[in-house]
Write a protein that holds these residues in place. Structure first.
Motif, PDB file in Angstrom:
ATOM      1  N   ILE A 250       0.832  -1.206   0.000  1.00  0.00           N
ATOM      2  CA  ILE A 250       0.000   0.000   0.000  1.00  0.00           C
ATOM      3  C   ILE A 250       0.867   1.256   0.000  1.00  0.00           C
ATOM      4  N   LEU A 251       1.921   1.232   0.837  1.00  0.00           N
ATOM      5  CA  LEU A 251       2.802   2.396   0.894  1.00  0.00           C
ATOM      6  C   LEU A 251       3.512   2.632  -0.438  1.00  0.00           C
ATOM      7  N   THR A 252       3.927   1.550  -1.067  1.00  0.00           N
ATOM      8  CA  THR A 252       4.591   1.666  -2.372  1.00  0.00           C
ATOM      9  C   THR A 252       3.640   2.242  -3.405  1.00  0.00           C
ATOM     10  N   ALA A 253       2.395   1.718  -3.399  1.00  0.00           N
ATOM     11  CA  ALA A 253       1.396   2.218  -4.352  1.00  0.00           C
ATOM     12  C   ALA A 253       1.101   3.689  -4.104  1.00  0.00           C
ATOM     13  N   ALA A 254       0.992   4.054  -2.804  1.00  0.00           N
ATOM     14  CA  ALA A 254       0.724   5.458  -2.471  1.00  0.00           C
ATOM     15  C   ALA A 254       1.856   6.359  -2.924  1.00  0.00           C
ATOM     16  N   SER A 255       3.088   5.881  -2.741  1.00  0.00           N
ATOM     17  CA  SER A 255       4.250   6.662  -3.165  1.00  0.00           C
ATOM     18  C   SER A 255       4.250   6.876  -4.669  1.00  0.00           C
ATOM     19  N   VAL A 256       3.917   5.796  -5.417  1.00  0.00           N
ATOM     20  CA  VAL A 256       3.873   5.906  -6.876  1.00  0.00           C
ATOM     21  C   VAL A 256       2.798   6.883  -7.315  1.00  0.00           C
ATOM     22  N   ILE A 257       1.622   6.785  -6.680  1.00  0.00           N
ATOM     23  CA  ILE A 257       0.515   7.675  -7.045  1.00  0.00           C
ATOM     24  C   ILE A 257       0.879   9.132  -6.746  1.00  0.00           C
ATOM     25  N   THR A 258       1.496   9.344  -5.561  1.00  0.00           N
ATOM     26  CA  THR A 258       1.903  10.707  -5.188  1.00  0.00           C
ATOM     27  C   THR A 258       2.895  11.282  -6.188  1.00  0.00           C
ATOM     28  N   THR A 259       3.846  10.450  -6.588  1.00  0.00           N
ATOM     29  CA  THR A 259       4.857  10.894  -7.559  1.00  0.00           C
ATOM     30  C   THR A 259       4.204  11.282  -8.880  1.00  0.00           C
ATOM     31  N   VAL A 260       3.238  10.473  -9.331  1.00  0.00           N
ATOM     32  CA  VAL A 260       2.548  10.758 -10.593  1.00  0.00           C
ATOM     33  C   VAL A 260       1.755  12.048 -10.487  1.00  0.00           C
ATOM     34  N   VAL A 261       1.031  12.221  -9.360  1.00  0.00           N
ATOM     35  CA  VAL A 261       0.209  13.428  -9.178  1.00  0.00           C
ATOM     36  C   VAL A 261       1.085  14.674  -9.175  1.00  0.00           C
ATOM     37  N   VAL A 262       2.197  14.625  -8.461  1.00  0.00           N
ATOM     38  CA  VAL A 262       3.104  15.775  -8.420  1.00  0.00           C
ATOM     39  C   VAL A 262       3.653  16.096  -9.803  1.00  0.00           C
ATOM     40  N   ALA A 263       4.000  15.056 -10.534  1.00  0.00           N
ATOM     41  CA  ALA A 263       4.539  15.271 -11.884  1.00  0.00           C
ATOM     42  C   ALA A 263       3.510  15.918 -12.796  1.00  0.00           C
ATOM     43  N   LEU A 264       2.238  15.494 -12.689  1.00  0.00           N
ATOM     44  CA  LEU A 264       1.182  16.053 -13.508  1.00  0.00           C
ATOM     45  C   LEU A 264       0.920  17.531 -13.174  1.00  0.00           C
ATOM     46  N   ARG A 265       0.988  17.857 -11.878  1.00  0.00           N
ATOM     47  CA  ARG A 265       0.739  19.249 -11.478  1.00  0.00           C
ATOM     48  C   ARG A 265       1.836  20.173 -11.983  1.00  0.00           C
ATOM     49  N   ARG A 266       3.066  19.691 -12.013  1.00  0.00           N
ATOM     50  CA  ARG A 266       4.185  20.514 -12.486  1.00  0.00           C
ATOM     51  C   ARG A 266       4.010  20.847 -13.966  1.00  0.00           C
TER      52      ARG A 266
END
Length: 267
Positions: A250-266
């Protein structure tokens, strides 16, 4: 509330600790057995020869030359899958075939299966003495082994040299039971003329001495299962490991999702 529960937990812990010796000590109540009980538990046992047994047979007499035809040069028979067989006795080995016979010099086929060593010795001596007065015969089973698995110090197969071996002898040969062994439900798996049978032994009860499984037979398998405490610990460890795996995923999945969201916002 916690203060009220603490004494109860302590009492339960102490009760659990007091119950441990009842599950560990052997032959509980043996001092209370009567003479009649001991007589009932006495049993005589002699190993019987079975198909696929490997025998060494030596014939002797005052004049060794006259029994030479009954003692051919030694050779070692090694069954398929075995790495070694006791051939260091420097005696010829005889395999008991599926029909229960051995092929013996001069005498030809001799029935052996189902006989004790003493009975086979008597049968061979009777026939050999027709040729040689006073001939003496010695017989030994050289592939008598048992396998001990589970909660013992050194699990594995043990070769037996004696005429008989008890479950206590067998446990002693592998360093005894571990503290995590279930002493009340030891399983004995036995091959009886091609048919599997099994029995249970409780080494905490002196009634074990009266059990038909107290003395072991060739190729018996002894399995000592873990006690409930070890089973609970194993289940807890498995559940704990499973939980940690889920959390890590779950933590790994959350980390991946967070990374993707941050990249999209940039962007």
């Amino acid at each position: 509330m916690k203060g009220k529960l603490l004494p109860i937990v302590c009492v339960l812990t102490l009760l659990g600790a007091c119950s441990v010796p009842k599950d560990v000590a052997y032959f509980q109540g043996i001092d209370r057995l009567t003479t009649a009980d001991l007589e009932r538990m006495n049993q005589t046992y002699a190993t019987t020869i079975a198909a696929d047994d490997l025998l060494t047979i030596n014939v002797t007499a005052w004049n060794t030359t006259v029994v030479a035809p009954f003692n051919p040069p030694p050779f070692a028979y090694i069954p398929q899958g075995e790495t070694s067989v006791a051939a260091d006795s420097k005696l010829t080995t005889y395999l008991v075939d599926k029909e229960g016979y051995i092929n013996f010099p001069v005498l030809g086929k001799v029935h052996a299966a189902g006989l004790t060593k003493a009975e086979l010795i008597d049968a061979l001596q009777t026939r050999i003495r027709e040729y040689v007065d006073g001939a003496m015969v010695h017989v030994q089973i050289v592939n008598f082994k048992i396998t001990i698995l589970g909660e013992v110090s050194r699990p594995g197969s043990v070769n037996i040299r004696n005429d008989r071996v008890s479950i206590l002898d067998a446990l002693g040969m592998v360093g005894d039971l571990t503290i995590n062994a279930n002493r009340k439900n030891i399983l004995i798996v036995r091959d009886n003329n091609g048919h599997k049978e099994y029995g249970r032994l409780d080494v905490t009860n002196p009634e074990i001495f009266a059990s038909p499984y107290f003395y072991l037979k060739q190729n018996d398998v002894v399995y000592v299962e873990p006690n409930n405490a070890k089973k609970r610990n194993a289940n807890y460890s498995s559940a704990q490991q499973y939980t940690l795996t889920i959390i890590s995923t779950i933590l790994t999945a959350a980390s991946v999702i967070t990374t993707v969201v941050v990249a999209l916002r940039r962007k």
